[in-house]
Design a protein around this motif. Structure first.
Motif, short mmCIF file in Angstrom:
data_model
loop_
_atom_site.label_atom_id
_atom_site.label_comp_id
_atom_site.label_asym_id
_atom_site.label_seq_id
_atom_site.Cartn_x
_atom_site.Cartn_y
_atom_site.Cartn_z
N HIS A 267 0.87 -1.46 -0.39
CA HIS A 267 0.03 0.05 -0.26
C HIS A 267 1.21 1.48 -0.44
CE1 HIS A 267 -3.20 -2.84 1.03
NE2 HIS A 267 -1.77 -3.24 1.84
N ASP A 268 -0.11 2.27 -1.15
CA ASP A 268 0.80 3.57 -0.63
C ASP A 268 1.08 3.53 0.75
OD1 ASP A 268 1.22 4.13 -3.31
OD2 ASP A 268 0.23 6.36 -2.46
N SER A 269 0.38 3.79 2.00
CA SER A 269 0.16 4.46 3.35
C SER A 269 0.96 3.33 3.69
CB SER A 269 -1.39 4.09 3.73
OG SER A 269 -1.52 2.70 3.69
N ASP A 270 2.08 2.11 3.29
CA ASP A 270 2.97 1.79 4.27
C ASP A 270 3.75 2.39 4.19
OD1 ASP A 270 1.42 -0.51 4.45
OD2 ASP A 270 2.08 -1.13 2.74
N GLY A 272 4.92 5.32 5.37
CA GLY A 272 5.06 5.99 6.65
C GLY A 272 5.54 4.92 8.27
N LYS A 419 6.56 10.58 9.57
CA LYS A 419 5.83 11.51 8.80
C LYS A 419 6.20 12.74 8.02
CE LYS A 419 6.25 14.94 12.30
NZ LYS A 419 7.83 15.60 12.00
N GLU A 422 5.87 11.14 4.34
CA GLU A 422 5.15 11.10 3.75
C GLU A 422 4.67 12.53 2.95
OE1 GLU A 422 2.50 10.10 6.83
OE2 GLU A 422 2.35 7.73 6.39
N TYR A 425 6.65 13.50 0.37
CA TYR A 425 5.64 12.24 -0.73
C TYR A 425 4.20 13.54 -1.42
CZ TYR A 425 3.37 8.40 -3.30
OH TYR A 425 3.38 7.24 -3.63
N THR A 426 3.85 13.50 -0.32
CA THR A 426 2.60 14.78 -0.97
C THR A 426 2.66 15.63 -1.24
OG1 THR A 426 1.03 13.21 1.69
CG2 THR A 426 0.12 14.87 0.56
#
Ligand code: ADP
Length: 545
Positions: A267-270, A272, A419, A422, A425-426
């Motif tokens: 997942h993208d969210s992995d 962090g 943190k 992310e 990246y964002t």
């Protein structure tokens, strides 16, 4: 113009007439030989990586004619470097030293000031002056590439005893890369941190050796970097304060075995949580090398196929599209890939690998890909070669993503934390989406910091795309600075902007740099504008970009 011009004549540096310039060139030719001075009268031509031009950036971001040399000189000795420097002072001609000129993504061989005379040190000053097999050190000239140093270790039968540390592409200069503070992927990956001793020609022509090299007859130059008194080496990296003619480098003992490993995360969210797992492992050296956490899309692009093989739509390639194609590759469908290496004999590796495996598996969906399942041409093996001291060129392949493929990097540093990863990246994703680019980030994790390397791949012949790339980079630099992040290195075209983000106390650092510049280079001849440092003769006169 978007296409390269054919008839532009000689790009004479500003402030000197054509007649005076040509007569100065004749003078130089008679001093060091006709064959060692070449005028740049022809069109801008691009080779490929191994036959790159030395008159300009083969991957231009701005107009192809912006950062070009008027001539290239090839010194064959330290005395000739000094002679050329004195010549430049006499005629007030800007000089731009390069070692090899393959600094792609950061300006290649191009000078910052149009019409500078490029001093190509690498062509004739390319000797490995010493390899010390007892101390694991070497002393090299500017033209020594990672390939050349590696081949010499092999030739002398020393490759089983000691390794070099190379960056992603092995065709660059050991000196050039260290001076630009590039990184590699063994435990010796901090190239600047691993050097010991410089020999430098100052902008007025004096010759200096730093560290122990300042002691006449020194025997410890490559073993102890500091010598006595102020540690001056730092001012010669990412600057325009001197021309480095020799550098000492430390070599890594063969650790007695190595093993590459690769994990994928779903997942993208992995991102962090993964970074927070990596930090303590990296700081305590369980993860031993500069590790790479790469985006899945980059893993696809390094296959070397044009983007259009997968998708031809406008704007960034949708996630569903690249993930579908990733399924057919060794990594399988994934959001992130971790490339690392464990060093030492099997029982030492096993202990570290077991800790890494259980820590990484705290993230649901994490997979270890068995190297035995990977074909020989899989990119994994390129990382395997690089992290064990063998130079490679595979990394170039993702330039094929675009026709006339060029790349340019946005490279901020941050602490190793979820943190921070992310936030960067964002921000990068938002700016890439605005300008319609595919985002291909790679986090290179040092010991206590990580370099985020975002390479924008663009068509160098497409003016609109080049302008969007520039906009995207400039916005990311400003956004990053507002969040407290600065770049570790940048392209020639962006140096003023990046330098200006280092602005504590009303720009006190740049004031110090300017003071040094004016003291060391009173005529302002050496690489004006490099890293945002302008000599008095140019400062505040509209040169900054
Ligand atoms: P690469 O090793 O990637 O081919 P370059 O030779 O282009 O790198 O060097 C990168 C940058 O470092 C150059 O643009 C130049 O500004 C600086 N540089 C390289 N070699 C020297 C040197 N010997 N002395 C001073 N500056 C140098």
């Amino acid at each position: 113009p978007d296409t390269y011009s054919l008839e532009r004549g000689l790009p004479i540096p500003q402030g000197i007439s054509k007649k005076a310039f040509l007569s100065a060139i004749e003078e130089l030719k008679s001093a060091i030989g006709n064959e060692n001075v070449q005028l740049n009268e022809k069109e801008v031509k691009n080779g490929w990586y191994m036959e790159h031009p030395n008159t300009h950036d083969m991957m231009p971001l701005l107009d192809a004619e912006e950062f070009i040399a008027s001539a290239v000189v090839y010194p064959g000795s330290v005395a000739e470097v000094q002679l050329i420097v004195r010549w430049a002072n006499q005629h007030l001609i800007p000089l731009f030293p390069i070692s090899i000129g393959r600094n792609l993504g950061y300006g290649g061989a191009a000078p910052r000031v149009r019409g500078s005379v490029t001093m190509d040190l690498g062509r004739r000053m390319n000797k490995i002056l010493d390899i010390n097999a007892e101390n694991y050190t070497c002393l090299v000239e500017p033209g020594v590439t990672y390939y050349a140093l590696h081949e010499e270790l092999v030739r002398r039968g020393l490759q089983d005893k000691m390794w070099i540390d190379c960056p992603d592409l092995g065709g660059g200069s050991v000196i050039g890369n260290a001076l630009d503070r590039g990184v590699g992927y063994t435990p010796y990956g901090d190239h600047w941190g691993m050097h010991s001793g410089l020999e430098v020609v100052l902008p007025t022509g004096e010759l200096v050796r730093t560290g122990m090299g300042a002691l006449e007859g020194a025997n410890t130059w490559q073993c102890f970097p500091y010598g006595f008194g102020p540690y001056n080496d730092g001012i010669f990296s990412q600057s325009n304060f001197g021309i480095v003619t020799k550098m000492g480098m430390t070599l890594m003992p063969n650790p007695g075995g190595y093993e590459s490993f690769m994990y994928t995360f779903q997942h993208d969210s992995d991102l962090g949580p993964l970074m927070d797992i990596i930090r303590p492992l990296r700081i305590s050296n369980i993860l031993e090398n500069v590790a790479q956490v790469r985006h899945g899309l980059q893993t696809l692009s390094v296959k070397g196929h044009p983007r259009t093989k997968y998708w031809s739509g406008k704007g960034p390639m949708p996630e569903s599209v690249y993930r579908e194609h990733l399924k057919e590759t060794a990594t399988g469908d994934c959001a992130w890939v971790y490339y690392g290496m464990a060093y030492g004999p099997p029982h030492i590796r096993a202990h570290k690998l077991a800790i890494i495996d259980s820590e990484f598996h705290r993230i649901a969906g994490c997979k270890k890909i068995d190297p035995a399942t990977m074909p020989k041409d899989e990119y994994f093996w390129s990382r395997d070669r690089i992290a064990s001291g063998t130079p490679d060129l595979e990394e170039l392949k993702w330039v094929n993503w675009m026709p006339n493929g060029a790349h340019i990097a946005f490279s901020p540093v941050s602490p190793i934390s979820g943190k921070d990863a992310e936030a960067l990246y964002t921000m990068a994703k938002r700016r890439h989406t605005e300008q319609g680019f595919d985002l291909m980030p790679a986090f290179c994790v040092g010991l206590r910091e990580m370099h985020l390397i975002v390479e924008i791949v663009y068509d160098a012949q497409d003016g609109d795309m080049r302008r969007r790339a520039e906009r995207c980079l400039r916005d990311m630099i400003d956004d990053a600075a507002a969040l407290g992040y600065g770049e570790y290195r940048t392209h020639l075209a962006l140096m003023d902007q990046v330098a200006a983000t280092y602005n504590f106390n009303d720009g006190a650092l740049m004031k110090l740099n300017n003071t040094l510049k004016d003291a060391l280079d009173p005529n302002g001849i050496l690489a004006p504008g490099r890293c945002g440092i302008w000599p008095a003769r140019y400062r505040g006169r509209g040169w900054e970009l």
